[in-house]
Design a protein around this motif. Structure first.
Motif, PDB file in Angstrom:
ATOM      1  N   LYS A 109       0.855  -1.472   0.321  1.00  0.00           N
ATOM      2  CA  LYS A 109      -0.479   0.386  -0.021  1.00  0.00           C
ATOM      3  C   LYS A 109       1.006   1.065  -0.332  1.00  0.00           C
ATOM      4  CE  LYS A 109      -4.314  -2.167   2.078  1.00  0.00           C
ATOM      5  NZ  LYS A 109      -4.784  -1.786   3.321  1.00  0.00           N
ATOM      6  N   THR A 110       2.284   1.319   0.312  1.00  0.00           N
ATOM      7  CA  THR A 110       3.220   2.677   0.636  1.00  0.00           C
ATOM      8  C   THR A 110       4.143   2.273  -0.518  1.00  0.00           C
ATOM      9  OG1 THR A 110       4.334   1.441   1.688  1.00  0.00           O
ATOM     10  CG2 THR A 110       2.542   2.686   2.905  1.00  0.00           C
ATOM     11  N   ALA A 111       3.784   1.773  -1.305  1.00  0.00           N
ATOM     12  CA  ALA A 111       5.211   1.370  -2.476  1.00  0.00           C
ATOM     13  C   ALA A 111       5.536   2.652  -3.407  1.00  0.00           C
ATOM     14  CB  ALA A 111       4.434   0.280  -3.263  1.00  0.00           C
ATOM     15  N   GLN A 112       4.570   3.547  -3.152  1.00  0.00           N
ATOM     16  CA  GLN A 112       4.261   5.006  -3.994  1.00  0.00           C
ATOM     17  C   GLN A 112       5.321   5.551  -2.899  1.00  0.00           C
ATOM     18  OE1 GLN A 112       1.510   7.946  -3.347  1.00  0.00           O
ATOM     19  NE2 GLN A 112      -0.095   6.202  -2.781  1.00  0.00           N
ATOM     20  N   PHE A 113       5.659   5.194  -1.917  1.00  0.00           N
ATOM     21  CA  PHE A 113       6.611   5.800  -1.587  1.00  0.00           C
ATOM     22  C   PHE A 113       7.893   5.415  -0.390  1.00  0.00           C
ATOM     23  CE2 PHE A 113       2.641   7.034   0.448  1.00  0.00           C
ATOM     24  CZ  PHE A 113       1.991   8.513  -0.028  1.00  0.00           C
ATOM     25  N   LEU A 114       8.108   4.185  -1.811  1.00  0.00           N
ATOM     26  CA  LEU A 114       9.464   3.527  -1.130  1.00  0.00           C
ATOM     27  C   LEU A 114      10.734   4.106  -1.837  1.00  0.00           C
ATOM     28  CD1 LEU A 114       7.785  -0.456  -1.501  1.00  0.00           C
ATOM     29  CD2 LEU A 114       8.738   1.025   0.934  1.00  0.00           C
ATOM     30  N   ALA A 115      11.896   4.062  -1.090  1.00  0.00           N
ATOM     31  CA  ALA A 115      13.479   4.461  -1.943  1.00  0.00           C
ATOM     32  C   ALA A 115      13.935   3.751  -2.228  1.00  0.00           C
ATOM     33  CB  ALA A 115      13.199   6.019  -1.398  1.00  0.00           C
ATOM     34  N   THR A 116      13.885   2.215  -1.204  1.00  0.00           N
ATOM     35  CA  THR A 116      14.819   1.403  -1.707  1.00  0.00           C
ATOM     36  C   THR A 116      14.480   0.067  -1.736  1.00  0.00           C
ATOM     37  OG1 THR A 116      14.208   0.708   1.112  1.00  0.00           O
ATOM     38  CG2 THR A 116      16.299   2.146   0.314  1.00  0.00           C
ATOM     39  N   PRO A 117      15.073  -1.668  -2.782  1.00  0.00           N
ATOM     40  CA  PRO A 117      14.426  -2.546  -3.345  1.00  0.00           C
ATOM     41  C   PRO A 117      13.367  -2.983  -1.606  1.00  0.00           C
ATOM     42  CG  PRO A 117      16.599  -1.683  -4.525  1.00  0.00           C
ATOM     43  CD  PRO A 117      16.363  -0.904  -3.049  1.00  0.00           C
ATOM     44  N   VAL A 118      12.681  -2.962  -1.987  1.00  0.00           N
ATOM     45  CA  VAL A 118      12.070  -4.341  -1.058  1.00  0.00           C
ATOM     46  C   VAL A 118      11.689  -5.858  -1.643  1.00  0.00           C
ATOM     47  CG1 VAL A 118      11.240  -2.870   0.631  1.00  0.00           C
ATOM     48  CG2 VAL A 118       9.758  -4.001  -1.189  1.00  0.00           C
ATOM     49  N   HIS A 119      11.625  -6.871  -1.063  1.00  0.00           N
ATOM     50  CA  HIS A 119      11.359  -8.198  -2.025  1.00  0.00           C
ATOM     51  C   HIS A 119      10.775  -9.391  -0.394  1.00  0.00           C
ATOM     52  CE1 HIS A 119      14.663  -9.770   0.567  1.00  0.00           C
ATOM     53  NE2 HIS A 119      15.688  -9.157   0.812  1.00  0.00           N
ATOM     54  N   GLY A 120      10.111 -10.657  -0.838  1.00  0.00           N
ATOM     55  CA  GLY A 120       9.357 -11.357  -0.155  1.00  0.00           C
ATOM     56  C   GLY A 120       9.099 -12.457  -1.168  1.00  0.00           C
ATOM     57  N   ARG A 121       8.193 -13.132  -0.248  1.00  0.00           N
ATOM     58  CA  ARG A 121       8.032 -14.776  -0.796  1.00  0.00           C
ATOM     59  C   ARG A 121       6.810 -14.188  -1.152  1.00  0.00           C
ATOM     60  NH1 ARG A 121      10.719 -18.688  -2.881  1.00  0.00           N
ATOM     61  NH2 ARG A 121      12.462 -18.316  -1.351  1.00  0.00           N
ATOM     62  N   SER A 122       6.120 -15.135  -2.456  1.00  0.00           N
ATOM     63  CA  SER A 122       4.842 -14.960  -2.250  1.00  0.00           C
ATOM     64  C   SER A 122       4.020 -16.534  -1.564  1.00  0.00           C
ATOM     65  CB  SER A 122       4.434 -14.926  -3.908  1.00  0.00           C
ATOM     66  OG  SER A 122       4.571 -16.465  -4.133  1.00  0.00           O
ATOM     67  N   ALA A 123       2.658 -15.741  -1.553  1.00  0.00           N
ATOM     68  CA  ALA A 123       1.904 -16.986  -0.804  1.00  0.00           C
ATOM     69  C   ALA A 123       0.516 -17.354  -2.235  1.00  0.00           C
ATOM     70  CB  ALA A 123       1.924 -16.906   0.428  1.00  0.00           C
ATOM     71  N   GLN A 124      -0.082 -18.053  -1.761  1.00  0.00           N
ATOM     72  CA  GLN A 124      -1.330 -18.161  -2.217  1.00  0.00           C
ATOM     73  C   GLN A 124      -2.740 -17.050  -2.411  1.00  0.00           C
ATOM     74  OE1 GLN A 124      -2.431 -20.411  -4.617  1.00  0.00           O
ATOM     75  NE2 GLN A 124      -3.712 -19.185  -5.387  1.00  0.00           N
ATOM     76  N   PRO A 125      -2.564 -15.822  -3.153  1.00  0.00           N
ATOM     77  CA  PRO A 125      -3.238 -15.380  -3.243  1.00  0.00           C
ATOM     78  C   PRO A 125      -4.927 -15.485  -3.026  1.00  0.00           C
ATOM     79  CG  PRO A 125      -2.036 -14.621  -5.418  1.00  0.00           C
ATOM     80  CD  PRO A 125      -1.563 -16.420  -4.829  1.00  0.00           C
ATOM     81  N   GLU A 126      -5.557 -15.070  -1.639  1.00  0.00           N
ATOM     82  CA  GLU A 126      -6.970 -15.662  -1.286  1.00  0.00           C
ATOM     83  C   GLU A 126      -8.142 -15.697  -2.388  1.00  0.00           C
ATOM     84  OE1 GLU A 126      -8.070 -12.869   2.110  1.00  0.00           O
ATOM     85  OE2 GLU A 126      -6.302 -13.440   3.306  1.00  0.00           O
ATOM     86  N   ALA A 127      -7.647 -14.343  -3.262  1.00  0.00           N
ATOM     87  CA  ALA A 127      -8.514 -14.239  -4.587  1.00  0.00           C
ATOM     88  C   ALA A 127      -8.593 -15.023  -5.711  1.00  0.00           C
ATOM     89  CB  ALA A 127      -8.133 -12.925  -5.127  1.00  0.00           C
ATOM     90  N   TYR A 128      -7.432 -15.488  -5.428  1.00  0.00           N
ATOM     91  CA  TYR A 128      -7.456 -16.377  -6.708  1.00  0.00           C
ATOM     92  C   TYR A 128      -7.113 -18.514  -5.683  1.00  0.00           C
ATOM     93  CZ  TYR A 128      -6.347 -13.093  -9.495  1.00  0.00           C
ATOM     94  OH  TYR A 128      -6.255 -11.789 -10.239  1.00  0.00           O
TER      95      TYR A 128
END
Length: 234
Positions: A84-103
């Motif tokens: 939600k705050t991606a528009q304010f990020l100034a440095t790279p971030v990463h993470g591992r995905s999980a199954q989206p609830e919508a799919y």
């Protein structure tokens, strides 16, 4: 015998020679593969839909019908707050995905499930915000690798901004874009236009995307209607 490591495609002379979307597609694909990622998406940071919407994507190798799933899975990987705050990020971030609830897994195959996502913020000289997102089945990158990827992403983006994004923001269609919009207005498909103009279908679709973005159109029909109304095609 020369034992020096070969220069990756995206960091070699092809970067300085890049002038169109196909060139930058190849450069970004090379960069992704060099760091063992499968997918990439360069997009504008959106204030309307965090971190970006399907219409904000500039170049990607994700199939059009899978882009929504890619973005949803990215949000899961980054986590609610960072997405939600991606528009304010100034440095790279990463993470591992999980199954989206919508799919739900029993309804659709999610090829991005359990993949690592890396979100790299990018900026134009005027302060406009973009990002490069990489995803794939690999270990999460360490800080040294992230620094290398950030540098490569910045180099490619700076050249792309000069050759592609700056002209696009002028709102003027290029000669090739006008040709493709004209053929589209005559009911030709991307595959047919590709044969007529001697281009790849991917290149035709890239030009259509660029033209639609310049005309602020939501789809091809809307693009053609605006072009006809503005006298851009006859």
């Amino acid at each position: 015998m020369n034992n020096a490591p070969a220069i990756p495609f995206h960091a070699g002379p092809e970067l300085s020679r890049a002038i169109n979307r196909t060139d930058f597609f190849r450069l970004l694909k090379s960069a992704a593969q060099h760091y063992n990622f499968d997918n990439f998406a360069l997009a504008r940071i959106s204030e309307a839909s965090a971190p970006f919407g399907e219409r904000d994507i500039v170049i990607t190798n994700v199939a059009e019908r899978r882009v929504g799933l890619f973005i949803t899975t990215l949000k899961e990987a980054l986590g609610t707050v960072r997405a939600k705050t991606a528009q304010f990020l100034a440095t790279p971030v990463h993470g591992r995905s999980a199954q989206p609830e919508a799919y739900p897994s029993d309804l659709v195959f999610n090829e991005f499930l359990s993949g690592v996502f890396l979100f790299i913020p990018l900026f134009t000289p005027e302060g406009r915000r973009y990002c490069l997102v990489l995803s794939g089945e690999r270990q999460e990158p360490d800080q040294s690798e992230i620094a290398d990827m950030l540098l490569d992403a910045m180099r490619i983006f700076d050249k792309l901004y000069e050759e592609i994004l700056t002209p696009e923001m002028s709102g003027r269609l290029t000669q090739r874009e006008s040709e493709i919009v004209k053929w589209t207005s005559e009911g030709k498909t991307s595959a047919e236009i590709a044969i007529i103009l001697g281009l790849s279908e991917h290149t035709v679709n890239s030009h259509i995307t660029a033209a639609a973005r310049k005309l602020d159109a939501v789809n091809r029909v809307h693009m053609v209607a605006i072009a006809l109304r503005n006298g851009l095609v006859s």
